[in-house]
Design a protein around this motif. Structure first.
Motif, PDB file in Angstrom:
ATOM      1  N   VAL A   1       7.375  -1.751  -4.956  1.00  0.00           N
ATOM      2  CA  VAL A   1       6.965  -0.373  -5.169  1.00  0.00           C
ATOM      3  C   VAL A   1       5.824  -0.056  -4.210  1.00  0.00           C
ATOM      4  CG1 VAL A   1       5.441  -1.055  -7.074  1.00  0.00           C
ATOM      5  CG2 VAL A   1       6.155   1.317  -6.862  1.00  0.00           C
ATOM      6  N   GLY A   2       5.977   1.050  -3.479  1.00  0.00           N
ATOM      7  CA  GLY A   2       5.023   1.407  -2.438  1.00  0.00           C
ATOM      8  C   GLY A   2       3.875   2.257  -2.934  1.00  0.00           C
ATOM      9  N   THR A   3       2.870   2.383  -2.080  1.00  0.00           N
ATOM     10  CA  THR A   3       1.680   3.169  -2.414  1.00  0.00           C
ATOM     11  C   THR A   3       2.028   4.614  -2.731  1.00  0.00           C
ATOM     12  OG1 THR A   3       0.396   1.769  -0.911  1.00  0.00           O
ATOM     13  CG2 THR A   3      -0.611   3.847  -1.594  1.00  0.00           C
ATOM     14  N   ALA A   4       2.980   5.195  -1.971  1.00  0.00           N
ATOM     15  CA  ALA A   4       3.343   6.603  -2.182  1.00  0.00           C
ATOM     16  C   ALA A   4       3.996   6.825  -3.538  1.00  0.00           C
ATOM     17  CB  ALA A   4       4.284   7.069  -1.067  1.00  0.00           C
ATOM     18  N   VAL A   5       4.522   5.758  -4.153  1.00  0.00           N
ATOM     19  CA  VAL A   5       5.144   5.884  -5.474  1.00  0.00           C
ATOM     20  C   VAL A   5       4.111   5.705  -6.582  1.00  0.00           C
ATOM     21  CG1 VAL A   5       6.867   4.908  -7.047  1.00  0.00           C
ATOM     22  CG2 VAL A   5       7.387   5.130  -4.613  1.00  0.00           C
ATOM     23  N   VAL A   6       3.205   4.734  -6.421  1.00  0.00           N
ATOM     24  CA  VAL A   6       2.271   4.433  -7.506  1.00  0.00           C
ATOM     25  C   VAL A   6       1.065   5.369  -7.515  1.00  0.00           C
ATOM     26  CG1 VAL A   6       2.947   2.013  -7.542  1.00  0.00           C
ATOM     27  CG2 VAL A   6       0.961   2.699  -6.193  1.00  0.00           C
ATOM     28  N   THR A   7       0.906   6.177  -6.452  1.00  0.00           N
ATOM     29  CA  THR A   7      -0.216   7.115  -6.421  1.00  0.00           C
ATOM     30  C   THR A   7       0.273   8.547  -6.265  1.00  0.00           C
ATOM     31  OG1 THR A   7      -0.478   6.867  -4.022  1.00  0.00           O
ATOM     32  CG2 THR A   7      -1.803   5.436  -5.431  1.00  0.00           C
TER      33      THR A   7
ATOM     34  N   ILE B   1      10.976  -9.930 -10.263  1.00  0.00           N
ATOM     35  CA  ILE B   1       9.767 -10.194  -9.483  1.00  0.00           C
ATOM     36  C   ILE B   1       9.310  -8.864  -8.899  1.00  0.00           C
ATOM     37  CG2 ILE B   1       8.807 -11.406  -7.479  1.00  0.00           C
ATOM     38  CD1 ILE B   1      11.288 -13.407  -7.967  1.00  0.00           C
ATOM     39  N   LEU B   2       8.048  -8.529  -9.071  1.00  0.00           N
ATOM     40  CA  LEU B   2       7.517  -7.258  -8.592  1.00  0.00           C
ATOM     41  C   LEU B   2       6.564  -7.490  -7.427  1.00  0.00           C
ATOM     42  CD1 LEU B   2       7.104  -4.166  -8.917  1.00  0.00           C
ATOM     43  CD2 LEU B   2       5.279  -4.692 -10.558  1.00  0.00           C
ATOM     44  N   VAL B   3       6.742  -6.706  -6.370  1.00  0.00           N
ATOM     45  CA  VAL B   3       5.792  -6.664  -5.262  1.00  0.00           C
ATOM     46  C   VAL B   3       5.201  -5.259  -5.262  1.00  0.00           C
ATOM     47  CG1 VAL B   3       5.446  -6.889  -2.782  1.00  0.00           C
ATOM     48  CG2 VAL B   3       7.154  -8.317  -3.931  1.00  0.00           C
ATOM     49  N   THR B   4       3.886  -5.164  -5.399  1.00  0.00           N
ATOM     50  CA  THR B   4       3.266  -3.852  -5.564  1.00  0.00           C
ATOM     51  C   THR B   4       2.245  -3.562  -4.486  1.00  0.00           C
ATOM     52  OG1 THR B   4       2.072  -2.412  -7.100  1.00  0.00           O
ATOM     53  CG2 THR B   4       1.478  -4.741  -7.119  1.00  0.00           C
ATOM     54  N   SER B   5       2.187  -2.316  -4.078  1.00  0.00           N
ATOM     55  CA  SER B   5       1.119  -1.802  -3.232  1.00  0.00           C
ATOM     56  C   SER B   5       0.218  -0.938  -4.100  1.00  0.00           C
ATOM     57  CB  SER B   5       1.707  -0.978  -2.086  1.00  0.00           C
ATOM     58  OG  SER B   5       2.537  -1.770  -1.268  1.00  0.00           O
ATOM     59  N   GLY B   6      -0.786  -0.342  -3.492  1.00  0.00           N
ATOM     60  CA  GLY B   6      -1.628   0.604  -4.215  1.00  0.00           C
ATOM     61  C   GLY B   6      -3.048   0.155  -4.448  1.00  0.00           C
ATOM     62  N   ALA B   7      -3.340  -1.147  -4.205  1.00  0.00           N
ATOM     63  CA  ALA B   7      -4.686  -1.637  -4.494  1.00  0.00           C
ATOM     64  C   ALA B   7      -5.731  -0.963  -3.609  1.00  0.00           C
ATOM     65  CB  ALA B   7      -4.743  -3.154  -4.328  1.00  0.00           C
ATOM     66  N   VAL B   8      -5.454  -0.849  -2.307  1.00  0.00           N
ATOM     67  CA  VAL B   8      -6.428  -0.260  -1.389  1.00  0.00           C
ATOM     68  C   VAL B   8      -6.694   1.200  -1.761  1.00  0.00           C
ATOM     69  CG1 VAL B   8      -6.906   0.355   1.016  1.00  0.00           C
ATOM     70  CG2 VAL B   8      -5.816  -1.834   0.481  1.00  0.00           C
TER      71      VAL B   8
ATOM     72  N   GLU C   1     -16.425   6.305   6.453  1.00  0.00           N
ATOM     73  CA  GLU C   1     -15.197   5.673   5.999  1.00  0.00           C
ATOM     74  C   GLU C   1     -15.522   4.381   5.261  1.00  0.00           C
ATOM     75  OE1 GLU C   1     -11.371   5.256   5.080  1.00  0.00           O
ATOM     76  OE2 GLU C   1     -12.241   6.989   6.123  1.00  0.00           O
ATOM     77  N   LEU C   2     -14.909   4.210   4.108  1.00  0.00           N
ATOM     78  CA  LEU C   2     -15.126   2.999   3.325  1.00  0.00           C
ATOM     79  C   LEU C   2     -14.389   1.820   3.951  1.00  0.00           C
ATOM     80  CD1 LEU C   2     -14.633   4.632  -0.173  1.00  0.00           C
ATOM     81  CD2 LEU C   2     -16.784   3.692   0.687  1.00  0.00           C
ATOM     82  N   ASP C   3     -14.965   0.624   3.795  1.00  0.00           N
ATOM     83  CA  ASP C   3     -14.358  -0.589   4.335  1.00  0.00           C
ATOM     84  C   ASP C   3     -13.070  -0.904   3.571  1.00  0.00           C
ATOM     85  OD1 ASP C   3     -14.247  -3.130   5.803  1.00  0.00           O
ATOM     86  OD2 ASP C   3     -14.682  -4.006   3.842  1.00  0.00           O
ATOM     87  N   GLY C   4     -11.974  -1.076   4.312  1.00  0.00           N
ATOM     88  CA  GLY C   4     -10.677  -1.306   3.686  1.00  0.00           C
ATOM     89  C   GLY C   4     -10.622  -2.570   2.858  1.00  0.00           C
ATOM     90  N   LYS C   5     -11.308  -3.619   3.306  1.00  0.00           N
ATOM     91  CA  LYS C   5     -11.270  -4.879   2.560  1.00  0.00           C
ATOM     92  C   LYS C   5     -12.026  -4.753   1.239  1.00  0.00           C
ATOM     93  CE  LYS C   5     -10.824  -7.624   6.774  1.00  0.00           C
ATOM     94  NZ  LYS C   5      -9.397  -7.891   6.554  1.00  0.00           N
ATOM     95  N   ALA C   6     -13.120  -4.010   1.261  1.00  0.00           N
ATOM     96  CA  ALA C   6     -13.848  -3.772   0.013  1.00  0.00           C
ATOM     97  C   ALA C   6     -12.993  -2.956  -0.950  1.00  0.00           C
ATOM     98  CB  ALA C   6     -15.166  -3.043   0.313  1.00  0.00           C
ATOM     99  N   CYS C   7     -12.295  -1.964  -0.399  1.00  0.00           N
ATOM    100  CA  CYS C   7     -11.392  -1.162  -1.241  1.00  0.00           C
ATOM    101  C   CYS C   7     -10.319  -2.038  -1.873  1.00  0.00           C
ATOM    102  CB  CYS C   7     -10.743  -0.063  -0.402  1.00  0.00           C
ATOM    103  SG  CYS C   7     -11.879   1.205   0.180  1.00  0.00           S
TER     104      CYS C   7
ATOM    105  N   SER D   1      -8.205  -5.733  -8.701  1.00  0.00           N
ATOM    106  CA  SER D   1      -8.460  -6.070 -10.106  1.00  0.00           C
ATOM    107  C   SER D   1      -8.109  -4.897 -11.022  1.00  0.00           C
ATOM    108  CB  SER D   1      -9.929  -6.465 -10.288  1.00  0.00           C
ATOM    109  OG  SER D   1     -10.778  -5.389  -9.917  1.00  0.00           O
ATOM    110  N   SER D   2      -8.406  -3.678 -10.552  1.00  0.00           N
ATOM    111  CA  SER D   2      -8.089  -2.495 -11.358  1.00  0.00           C
ATOM    112  C   SER D   2      -6.583  -2.320 -11.515  1.00  0.00           C
ATOM    113  CB  SER D   2      -8.687  -1.240 -10.701  1.00  0.00           C
ATOM    114  OG  SER D   2     -10.085  -1.345 -10.593  1.00  0.00           O
ATOM    115  N   LEU D   3      -5.854  -2.525 -10.417  1.00  0.00           N
ATOM    116  CA  LEU D   3      -4.402  -2.362 -10.460  1.00  0.00           C
ATOM    117  C   LEU D   3      -3.764  -3.382 -11.386  1.00  0.00           C
ATOM    118  CD1 LEU D   3      -1.969  -0.806  -9.262  1.00  0.00           C
ATOM    119  CD2 LEU D   3      -1.887  -2.517  -7.433  1.00  0.00           C
ATOM    120  N   MET D   4      -4.198  -4.633 -11.276  1.00  0.00           N
ATOM    121  CA  MET D   4      -3.615  -5.673 -12.129  1.00  0.00           C
ATOM    122  C   MET D   4      -3.982  -5.457 -13.594  1.00  0.00           C
ATOM    123  SD  MET D   4      -1.559  -7.485 -10.563  1.00  0.00           S
ATOM    124  CE  MET D   4      -1.290  -8.383 -12.066  1.00  0.00           C
ATOM    125  N   ALA D   5      -5.200  -4.967 -13.834  1.00  0.00           N
ATOM    126  CA  ALA D   5      -5.593  -4.676 -15.221  1.00  0.00           C
ATOM    127  C   ALA D   5      -4.679  -3.612 -15.825  1.00  0.00           C
ATOM    128  CB  ALA D   5      -7.049  -4.214 -15.260  1.00  0.00           C
TER     129      ALA D   5
END
Length: 714
Positions: free
Chosen positions: A18-24, A53-60, A86-92, A98-102
């Motif tokens: 599932v891609g970022t454009a779907v989960v957001t 098996i799920l592969v998810t985007s959206g964390a950043v 601009e915020l640092d991508g790795k920090a994002c 953790s928020s997405l998995m929660a």
């Protein structure tokens, strides 16, 4: 099941990405509704024994949204005056993961499903020991019915430009999903996108067509890709590359939209949605049917040829169709008998089998109706109005066909004949999709009818759609198809209306009322009520609710009506008043179409209460009053806002043939274009022809308008 999706029957292990454009959402916030629907589908697959098996985007994206909020909350007024950096991508990624998995953990826990998190990096897959351990861990989780959730660990990625660098074993979550599908020996990879699949052009372009089956040899050089995803770093290019790699290495892939709440289930049921990638796709061309677009264009081209013919030539086509049906009656009945036998074996209701059966008298009636249509006055090219705009400038309003009709009808093969005859008489192209229960009957009737159409027009004037999966494609062809007429259940009509930009003509319900006034002749009332309910209970013009004036409850009239219906085997359900008085079960709802030997009965105070009841619970189809009081009758006829309103006559008269229209494509409860039984006239529109002598507008400086009505020539 579509033959190009037959492989899904053997699927056991499935990877879903599932891609970022779907989960957001478009504003960057999580699309909780879509995430919830995704989790519910995966839970259902887990319950059915699939290994998921799920592969998810959206964390950043999620991390960026949270960090922006935190910065805003902690900013002073002077900070807000400065441009946002601009915020640092790795920090994002670190915050968002953790928020997405929660969130996944909470949603799956509510569904009594256990999930697990696995963060991986590109370099891990260079290690053979890691790959073996990964496989063993995933196998253990799947045996425990746990859903593994994978994501690339962007927070510690060593890519120089993690959102642009495409080097390495995998470079985004699409390629990660493809890699995992191969590594874990999945039977299917489903890539969920924000569009319905791969198109041969921009998805927003109405002329672009969805590619149902990707054939590398054909499509690799034909398709160009646009921008990447609005939020993630992939897009359709990344998905196609991942799909091609996985498919031609042995794992079939389907790209489809993640927006509907049931697309994963539909994929695994073999429905023809999205784009399939398969190593044997090039071998499937032999089973490819004519596309929906090609069929619609062919019908349009043939309709234009039909319109060129003169009235006698079009009349002869209908007479030839009638003769062909008559001549081939035995073949028609043989194929129909096979359909009926299959329906009986499948345990279908008697009402459906009755509609399905073509008895000799029904075939004779069809032949008669086709010949009656042939003898009707010519409907095409009639001058409806002539107006002199100015001296020697004459405007004519002329009748003409709508263009191409798409009619989706129930398991009634006689409807195919009526609709085809109406299309020929009105000069329209036609696409037909009948119920699967009548597939043999429809096929033989279509063959017989089209064989009677001369080559100068072509049999493609009438196309027969044999696959339910073709309907979504047809409903997108608003540039070719001019009108959709769905006949069938409320659910079908509502689905069609929600799925197309093409105008839809039809009715969603057939909730017809008969109101028995206190001044009714009770014998006439019994006769009408009996006919309206029992003549053909499954018809859309059958009575579903009987309204009775309160005075009849005290003088025995109500009891006579109830006795008459019960004698015919009608199951009665009451409204709040009638159920108590008659000691019968209360109806679940007044807005209910039984389509069987059952009806609702209720007691009302007067004609005005009956009218109010009909307006609140009716479907604007057909409603009737039985009374000898002409004043009350006129009140009812003028105030009830339905397509057909009757006085002292059964609702069953609301029918194209009975109205003298020859036949009907259906009964419309719309208020635009056509209303009630729709015959030839309802399948026509008009155009304007202006005949001049060199006139120009020139700012209306020298033009003298007369706007004089002229006599229409006979």
């Amino acid at each position: 099941m579509d033959p190009t999706r037959a492989f899904v029957k053997s699927v056991k292990r499935v990877v879903v990405k599932v891609g970022t454009a779907v989960v957001t959402r478009s504003d960057g916030r999580l699309a909780l509704g879509r995430l919830g629907a995704l989790c519910e589908q995966l839970k259902e697959l887990n319950t059915r024994g699939y290994e998921v098996i799920l592969v998810t985007s959206g964390a950043v994206g999620l991390g960026r949204q949270r960090l922006r909020y935190r910065r805003l909350a902690n900013s002073s007024f002077s900070d807000l005056q400065n441009p946002q950096y601009e915020l640092d991508g790795k920090a994002c990624a670190a915050v968002g993961q953790s928020s997405l998995m929660a969130l996944y953990d909470i949603m799956f826990s509510q569904l009594d499903v256990t999930s697990s998190q696995l963060l991986v990096n590109d370099g891990f897959f260079r290690d053979a020991d890691f790959r073996k351990q990964l496989t063993d861990t995933v196998h253990s989780l799947l045996e425990l019915r746990v859903i593994p959730i994978f994501n690339e660990n962007d927070a510690v990625s060593t890519r120089k430009a993690p959102y642009e660098d495409s080097s390495g074993i995998f470079w985004d979550n699409d390629s990660l999903a493809g890699l995992l599908a191969l590594e874990l020996k999945a039977d299917l990879l489903v890539l969920l996108s924000d569009v319905e699949g791969l198109y041969n052009g921009p998805p927003s372009d109405p002329k672009s067509k969805l590619i149902h089956t990707y054939v590398r040899e054909k499509h690799q050089t034909e398709i160009t890709f646009g921008d990447k995803s609005r939020l993630g770093r992939g897009g359709m290019t990344a998905k196609v590359n991942a799909a091609v790699c996985a498919a031609y290495s042995g794992t079939p892939v389907i790209i489809t939209s993640g927006y509907p709440n049931d697309n994963i289930m539909r994929v695994l049921q073999g429905e023809r949605i999205g784009t399939v990638f398969h190593k044997d796709a090039h071998l499937w061309t032999s089973i490819k049917e004519i596309t929906a677009h090609e069929m619609a264009v062919a019908a349009r081209d043939s309709s234009r040829k039909l319109q060129i013919l003169n009235s006698e030539q079009r009349k002869k086509i209908l007479l030839d169709v009638a003769a062909a049906i008559e001549k081939n009656e035995s073949e028609i009945r043989l194929e129909n008998a096979s359909d009926v036998a299959d329906a009986e074996e499948a345990g279908y209701e008697r009402s459906l089998i009755s509609r399905l059966t073509l008895r000799p008298e029904k075939i004779a009636s069809l032949v008669k109706s086709v010949r009656k249509l042939a003898e009707m006055d010519e409907p095409i090219g009639q001058i409806l109005k002539r107006t002199e705009i100015a001296d020697k400038l004459v405007l004519e309003k002329i009748s003409c066909p709508l263009g191409v009709l798409l009619v989706i009808f129930e398991s009634r093969p006689d409807a195919l004949v009526q609709i085809a005859a109406l299309a020929i008489r009105s000069g329209n192209g036609l696409l037909l999709k009948g119920g699967k229960e009548a597939k043999r009957s429809n096929a033989v009737l279509h063959k017989i009818i089209t064989s009677a159409i001369p080559d100068t027009v072509g049999g493609k004037l009438i196309g027969l759609v044999t696959s339910r999966e073709a309907i979504p494609d047809l409903l997108k062809l608003d540039d070719v198809i001019d009108l959709v007429v769905p006949r069938g259940s409320n659910k079908l009509v509502s689905q069609i209306k929600d799925s197309t930009k093409i105008p839809v003509l039809g009715h969603a319900d057939g909730i017809c009322h008969v109101y028995i006034d206190k001044a009714a002749n009770i014998n006439v009332a019994k006769k009408i009520v009996k006919d309206a309910k029992t003549d053909y209970p499954a018809a859309c013009n059958a009575m579903e609710t009987l309204l009775v004036h309160k005075d009849l409850a005290g003088n025995g009239g109500l009891n006579e009506l109830v006795a008459e219906l019960q004698k015919q085997g009608v199951q009665l359900y009451g409204g709040p008043k009638a159920s108590v008085l008659l000691k019968i079960s209360e109806a679940k709802s007044f807005h209910l179409e039984y389509s069987s030997l059952a009806c609702t009965i209720e007691i009302v105070d007067d004609v005005f209460a009956a009218i109010d009841h009909i307006h609140e619970y009716g479907s604007s189809h057909t409603d009737c009053i039985v009374t000898e009081d002409s004043k009350v009758a006129e009140t009812f006829l003028h105030q009830v806002d339905s397509a057909a309103v009757f006085h002292n006559a059964s609702t069953r008269f609301c029918d194209g043939a009975r109205f003298g229209l020859g036949a009907e494509v259906g009964i419309s409860t719309s208020r635009i274009h056509a209303r009630g039984p729709v015959g030839v006239e309802g399948l026509l529109t008009n155009r304007w022809v202006l005949r001049g002598n060199g006139q120009v507008v020139d700012g209306d400086r020298s033009m003298i308008y007369t706007h004089k009505d002229l006599q229409v020539k006979a």
